[in-house]
Design a protein around this motif. Structure first.
Motif, PDB file in Angstrom:
ATOM      1  N   PRO A  21      -0.939  68.013  70.108  1.00 53.11           N
ATOM      2  CA  PRO A  21      -1.127  66.745  69.497  1.00 53.11           C
ATOM      3  C   PRO A  21      -1.185  66.511  68.003  1.00 53.11           C
ATOM      4  O   PRO A  21      -0.874  65.474  67.445  1.00 53.11           O
ATOM      5  N   GLU A  22      -1.449  67.706  67.389  1.00 56.01           N
ATOM      6  CA  GLU A  22      -1.430  67.719  65.850  1.00 56.01           C
ATOM      7  C   GLU A  22      -0.084  68.291  65.359  1.00 56.01           C
ATOM      8  O   GLU A  22      -0.001  68.425  64.123  1.00 56.01           O
ATOM      9  N   GLY A  23       0.860  68.199  66.105  1.00 58.27           N
ATOM     10  CA  GLY A  23       1.992  69.086  65.751  1.00 58.27           C
ATOM     11  C   GLY A  23       3.128  68.233  65.119  1.00 58.27           C
ATOM     12  O   GLY A  23       2.712  66.995  65.294  1.00 58.27           O
ATOM     13  N   ILE A  24       4.258  68.859  64.637  1.00 63.67           N
ATOM     14  CA  ILE A  24       5.340  67.988  63.797  1.00 63.67           C
ATOM     15  C   ILE A  24       6.591  68.228  65.021  1.00 63.67           C
ATOM     16  O   ILE A  24       6.915  69.525  65.105  1.00 63.67           O
ATOM     17  N   TYR A  25       7.355  67.011  65.338  1.00 62.77           N
ATOM     18  CA  TYR A  25       8.214  67.026  66.084  1.00 62.77           C
ATOM     19  C   TYR A  25       9.457  66.464  65.462  1.00 62.77           C
ATOM     20  O   TYR A  25       9.306  65.281  64.716  1.00 62.77           O
ATOM     21  N   VAL A  26      10.758  66.706  65.892  1.00 64.88           N
ATOM     22  CA  VAL A  26      11.997  65.993  65.591  1.00 64.88           C
ATOM     23  C   VAL A  26      12.660  65.732  66.817  1.00 64.88           C
ATOM     24  O   VAL A  26      12.987  66.320  67.802  1.00 64.88           O
ATOM     25  N   ASP A  27      13.028  64.350  66.900  1.00 60.11           N
ATOM     26  CA  ASP A  27      14.031  63.824  67.969  1.00 60.11           C
ATOM     27  C   ASP A  27      15.281  63.517  66.904  1.00 60.11           C
ATOM     28  O   ASP A  27      15.349  62.589  66.237  1.00 60.11           O
ATOM     29  N   GLY A  28      16.289  64.481  67.112  1.00 61.35           N
ATOM     30  CA  GLY A  28      17.598  64.560  66.434  1.00 61.35           C
ATOM     31  C   GLY A  28      18.484  63.448  66.658  1.00 61.35           C
ATOM     32  O   GLY A  28      19.731  63.257  66.229  1.00 61.35           O
ATOM     33  N   THR A  29      18.217  62.809  68.148  1.00 60.68           N
ATOM     34  CA  THR A  29      19.118  61.944  68.633  1.00 60.68           C
ATOM     35  C   THR A  29      18.302  60.756  69.022  1.00 60.68           C
ATOM     36  O   THR A  29      18.200  60.559  70.260  1.00 60.68           O
ATOM     37  N   LEU A  30      17.979  59.853  68.118  1.00 63.42           N
ATOM     38  CA  LEU A  30      16.937  58.980  68.767  1.00 63.42           C
ATOM     39  C   LEU A  30      17.537  57.819  69.553  1.00 63.42           C
ATOM     40  O   LEU A  30      16.718  57.645  70.724  1.00 63.42           O
ATOM     41  N   GLY A  31      18.643  57.537  69.452  1.00 66.91           N
ATOM     42  CA  GLY A  31      19.304  56.577  70.598  1.00 66.91           C
ATOM     43  C   GLY A  31      18.074  55.405  70.885  1.00 66.91           C
ATOM     44  O   GLY A  31      17.909  54.691  70.013  1.00 66.91           O
ATOM     45  N   ARG A  32      18.054  55.125  72.007  1.00 71.01           N
ATOM     46  CA  ARG A  32      17.185  53.914  72.551  1.00 71.01           C
ATOM     47  C   ARG A  32      15.443  54.600  72.490  1.00 71.01           C
ATOM     48  O   ARG A  32      14.734  53.680  73.027  1.00 71.01           O
ATOM     49  N   ALA A  33      15.285  55.473  72.010  1.00 71.11           N
ATOM     50  CA  ALA A  33      14.066  55.933  71.526  1.00 71.11           C
ATOM     51  C   ALA A  33      13.096  56.317  72.793  1.00 71.11           C
ATOM     52  O   ALA A  33      12.121  56.321  72.910  1.00 71.11           O
TER      53      ALA A  33
END
Length: 312
Positions: free
Chosen positions: A21-33
């Motif tokens: 819950p406190e982490g940092i994340y990356v969605d490198g291909t957002l697309g339709r979310a």
């Protein structure tokens, strides 16, 4: 908001990322979310960085991720620029890359990705990019067209199709998707036209990859992603065709590879240590494929960043 979208391998991706819950994340291909929504709603004090080269995806995400925008950063960029996008950010806990073309791009005939609907030849994921499918089809020479069709589309009739394209454009430029489909079909034998797969599928895939430079960026992007993960951080990549999956598989193996010294060396002198530990690849369930046929060829590859103790 009335928005519903089940992203490919949704539950498998969430399990693979092991979200804190406190982490940092990356969605490198957002697309339709779709994946981004599933990640961000599991965060409390954490943050999600969403990247997409398609400005339309960034704009749509402002509505789709509206309830969580206090913990979201939207970035209009190519994942090839991952290192610069994440410059100044602390090490992250997880990254996800879905390499498929998003449904809005495929379904919008004006984008020129589809071989089923007539539209101007475009195929750009980033509409600000100068290179279009029209330029590839009408300007690239026979040898380059043949190479693209064979290497990026694994099209066995690549020489004949490239030859037909060059011949047709001598009369007038090939301007639309269905014009290109007819040229492709004219170069294929009757038996190939009767196959279950649409005769233009492989060629359109190849041209799309060439227009967007999709494959060249993968190995350096995956290395940059692994470097930016914290120890224990998770990396997840979804592929959709054999060519990109082979590239991702090789890149993952290289990241997981340790000492490269000859086996008869008494001690390691190369100093190379594995960066990640690999998991077994995952494919969609029969139920997901029935609900979403586009998921059929999807494959999820995941890895975990090692720390110094693991590396030894």
């Amino acid at each position: 908001m009335g928005y519903t979208h089940n992203p490919v391998l949704r539950d498998e991706c969430i399990r693979a990322l092991n979200i804190r819950p406190e982490g940092i994340y990356v969605d490198g291909t957002l697309g339709r979310a779709g994946h981004s929504r599933e990640i961000v709603k599991r965060l409390s004090t954490g943050r999600l960085i969403c990247i997409d080269r398609d400005l339309a995806a960034i704009e749509a995400a402002q509505e789709r991720l509206a309830p969580w925008m206090d913990r979201v950063r939207l970035v209009h960029s190519n994942f090839a620029e991952l290192e610069s996008v994440l410059a100044g950010e602390p090490d992250v806990d997880g990254m996800l890359f879905d390499l498929g073309v998003s449904s809005p791009q495929l379904d919008d005939p004006e984008r020129g990705f589809s071989y089923m609907q007539d539209a101007p030849l475009d195929m750009r994921m980033d509409q600000t990019s100068p290179l279009t499918a029209r330029e590839v089809v009408n300007s690239w020479d026979f040898q380059e067209l043949r190479r693209v069709l064979f290497e990026f589309g694994e099209e066995r009739y690549a020489p004949a199709i490239a030859r037909a394209i060059v011949k047709r454009r001598e009369d007038k430029p090939i301007g639309t998707t269905l014009e290109l489909v007819e040229v492709i079909k004219s170069a294929m034998p009757p038996a190939a036209l009767r196959e279950k797969q649409h005769p233009a599928k492989r060629s359109f895939q190849a041209i799309r990859i060439a227009v967007n430079g999709e494959l060249d960026a993968l190995p350096p992007m995956l290395r940059a992603a692994a470097d930016k993960l914290r120890p224990g951080g998770r990396l997840a990549v979804i592929t959709f065709h054999s060519l990109e999956d082979r590239i991702v598989k090789r890149a993952f193996r290289e990241l997981a590879r340790g000492c490269t010294c000859p086996p008869d060396f008494p001690v390691c002198i190369c100093g190379k240590r594995p960066l990640v530990r690999l998991d077994k690849p995952v494919t969609p369930t029969a139920a997901e494929i029935e609900e979403n046929p586009r998921a059929r060829s999807a494959r999820l590859r995941t890895a975990e960043k090692l720390d110094e103790v693991d590396i030894g």
